[in-house]
Scaffold this motif. Structure first.
Motif, short mmCIF file in Angstrom:
data_model
loop_
_atom_site.label_atom_id
_atom_site.label_comp_id
_atom_site.label_asym_id
_atom_site.label_seq_id
_atom_site.Cartn_x
_atom_site.Cartn_y
_atom_site.Cartn_z
N SER A 28 11.51 4.05 4.11
CA SER A 28 11.54 2.82 3.30
C SER A 28 12.41 1.76 3.96
O SER A 28 12.11 0.57 3.91
CB SER A 28 12.13 3.09 1.92
N GLU A 29 13.49 2.23 4.57
CA GLU A 29 14.42 1.27 5.20
C GLU A 29 13.81 0.57 6.42
O GLU A 29 14.30 -0.47 6.84
CB GLU A 29 15.73 1.99 5.60
N THR A 30 12.74 1.15 6.97
CA THR A 30 12.10 0.51 8.12
C THR A 30 11.16 -0.62 7.69
O THR A 30 10.68 -1.39 8.52
CB THR A 30 11.28 1.51 8.99
N VAL A 31 10.88 -0.69 6.40
CA VAL A 31 10.00 -1.76 5.89
C VAL A 31 10.77 -3.09 5.97
O VAL A 31 11.87 -3.21 5.45
CB VAL A 31 9.57 -1.45 4.43
N GLU A 32 10.17 -4.04 6.68
CA GLU A 32 10.90 -5.29 6.94
C GLU A 32 10.54 -6.41 5.98
O GLU A 32 11.34 -7.30 5.71
CB GLU A 32 10.63 -5.75 8.38
N THR A 33 9.32 -6.39 5.47
CA THR A 33 8.87 -7.47 4.58
C THR A 33 9.70 -7.45 3.30
O THR A 33 9.73 -6.43 2.59
CB THR A 33 7.37 -7.28 4.24
N GLY A 34 10.36 -8.59 3.02
CA GLY A 34 11.34 -8.65 1.94
C GLY A 34 10.84 -8.15 0.59
O GLY A 34 11.49 -7.32 -0.05
N HIS A 35 9.66 -8.61 0.17
CA HIS A 35 9.22 -8.22 -1.19
C HIS A 35 8.85 -6.74 -1.28
O HIS A 35 9.05 -6.11 -2.31
CB HIS A 35 8.10 -9.13 -1.71
N ASP A 134 0.43 0.31 -13.41
CA ASP A 134 1.28 -0.30 -14.44
C ASP A 134 2.76 -0.28 -14.01
O ASP A 134 3.45 -1.29 -14.12
CB ASP A 134 1.06 0.52 -15.73
N LEU A 135 3.20 0.86 -13.49
CA LEU A 135 4.60 0.97 -13.02
C LEU A 135 4.88 -0.04 -11.91
O LEU A 135 5.90 -0.73 -11.92
CB LEU A 135 4.85 2.37 -12.44
N ILE A 136 3.94 -0.12 -10.96
CA ILE A 136 4.13 -1.01 -9.81
C ILE A 136 4.11 -2.48 -10.26
O ILE A 136 4.92 -3.29 -9.83
CB ILE A 136 3.05 -0.73 -8.73
N GLU A 137 3.19 -2.78 -11.15
CA GLU A 137 3.08 -4.16 -11.65
C GLU A 137 4.38 -4.59 -12.33
O GLU A 137 4.89 -5.69 -12.09
CB GLU A 137 1.92 -4.22 -12.64
N LYS A 138 4.92 -3.71 -13.16
CA LYS A 138 6.16 -4.06 -13.88
C LYS A 138 7.30 -4.32 -12.89
O LYS A 138 8.07 -5.25 -13.05
CB LYS A 138 6.56 -2.93 -14.83
N LYS A 139 7.39 -3.48 -11.85
CA LYS A 139 8.48 -3.67 -10.89
C LYS A 139 8.22 -4.91 -10.02
O LYS A 139 9.16 -5.64 -9.69
CB LYS A 139 8.66 -2.42 -10.02
N MET A 140 6.97 -5.15 -9.66
CA MET A 140 6.68 -6.35 -8.85
C MET A 140 7.05 -7.61 -9.62
O MET A 140 7.53 -8.59 -9.04
CB MET A 140 5.19 -6.40 -8.46
N GLN A 142 9.43 -8.03 -11.54
CA GLN A 142 10.89 -8.25 -11.58
C GLN A 142 11.39 -8.95 -10.31
O GLN A 142 12.54 -9.32 -10.20
CB GLN A 142 11.64 -6.92 -11.69
N ILE A 143 10.49 -9.06 -9.33
CA ILE A 143 10.90 -9.63 -8.03
C ILE A 143 10.46 -11.10 -7.96
O ILE A 143 9.28 -11.40 -8.13
CB ILE A 143 10.29 -8.82 -6.87
N GLU A 144 11.43 -11.96 -7.72
CA GLU A 144 11.13 -13.39 -7.66
C GLU A 144 10.28 -13.71 -6.45
O GLU A 144 10.50 -13.17 -5.36
CB GLU A 144 12.46 -14.16 -7.55
N ASN A 145 9.32 -14.56 -6.64
CA ASN A 145 8.47 -15.07 -5.55
C ASN A 145 7.70 -13.99 -4.79
O ASN A 145 7.49 -14.11 -3.58
CB ASN A 145 9.29 -15.88 -4.53
N PHE A 146 7.33 -12.93 -5.46
CA PHE A 146 6.46 -11.93 -4.82
C PHE A 146 5.08 -12.59 -4.70
O PHE A 146 4.48 -12.95 -5.70
CB PHE A 146 6.38 -10.68 -5.70
#
Ligand code: FE2
Ligand code: FE2
Length: 222
Positions: A28-35, A134-140, A142-146
């Motif tokens: 996961s830590e190798t993922v560079e894209t901020g969102h 549904d889980l992913i949508e809810k968490k997405m 919560q992220i500004e400007n996704f």
């Protein structure tokens, strides 16, 4: 947040669940894209969710049907994704990795696994694809400007990963990342399922009994 399990629960069938989870977090830590990074952090920092994720099976019967199976399958898929992305190039690695790590997240509620493994009411009535979405949508949310388009592409990976409508996907894989995720999921679940089948039946014989669902015997050799 520290999501370590109590010591007694970390080793199942000789597999160290905490070690596998730590390895997944390293990927996961190798993922560079901020969102995507923020999304994965929201999942892995959710202690209640992680506790279920680490213990959940990936299935009742067919593959990884044991405690820790979901984590093992998810880690295996993430490792495969890293390899395949390098081979082909031109693939959105962060999208594929995020999709691989979250594709079956709905399984944390699809099964009950306190005493024995069975489908939960929610799993039977709604399915892990819809629970996960549904889980992913809810968490997405919560992220500004996704970016909206990226949300759609990630959701497409989740809904299409079974590859066909008969197997529970409401849509067929329509992006390269979705096609890859589907085939990697297929490889990993089949290889694990067949191995388990070979090991669970007459270990000394050269052939397994007939596998009804896959409609064949499997040859183990001597
Ligand atoms: Fe699935
Ligand atoms: Fe899967």
């Amino acid at each position: 947040m520290n999501c370590r399990l109590k010591p007694l629960q970390t080793v199942v069938f000789g597999k160290d669940l905490q070690q596998m989870f730590d390895r997944l977090k390293k990927i996961s830590e190798t993922v560079e894209t901020g969102h995507f990074k923020k999304l994965l952090d929201l999942f892995w920092d959710d202690a209640g969710l992680v506790e279920k994720f680490i213990k959940a099976p990936a299935a009742k019967k067919m593959h990884h049907a044991y405690l820790g199976g979901l984590l093992e399958h998810t880690l295996s898929l993430a490792l495969l994704a890293e390899k395949v992305v390098e081979h082909y190039g031109g693939i959105d690695k962060d999208l594929l990795l995020t999709g691989a790590m979250l594709h079956d997240i709905g399984k944390i509620s699809e099964f009950e696994f306190e005493r024995s493994i069975d489908y939960s009411d929610e799993g039977r009535l709604i399915s892990h694809i819809v629970i996960g979405l549904d889980l992913i949508e809810k968490k997405m949310n919560q992220i500004e400007n996704f970016p909206e388009k990226t949300k759609m592409l990630l959701k497409h990976l989740i809904v299409s990963h079974h590859g066909s409508r008969e197997l529970g996907s409401p849509q067929l894989p329509m992006t390269l990342e979705a096609v890859m995720l589907h085939y990697l999921d297929e490889i990993d679940s089949k290889i694990n399922g067949i191995r388990e089948f070979m090991e669970s039946n007459d270990v000394d014989g050269e052939w397994t009994p007939y596998h009804k669902l896959l409609e064949r015997y499997f040859y183990k050799g001597k």
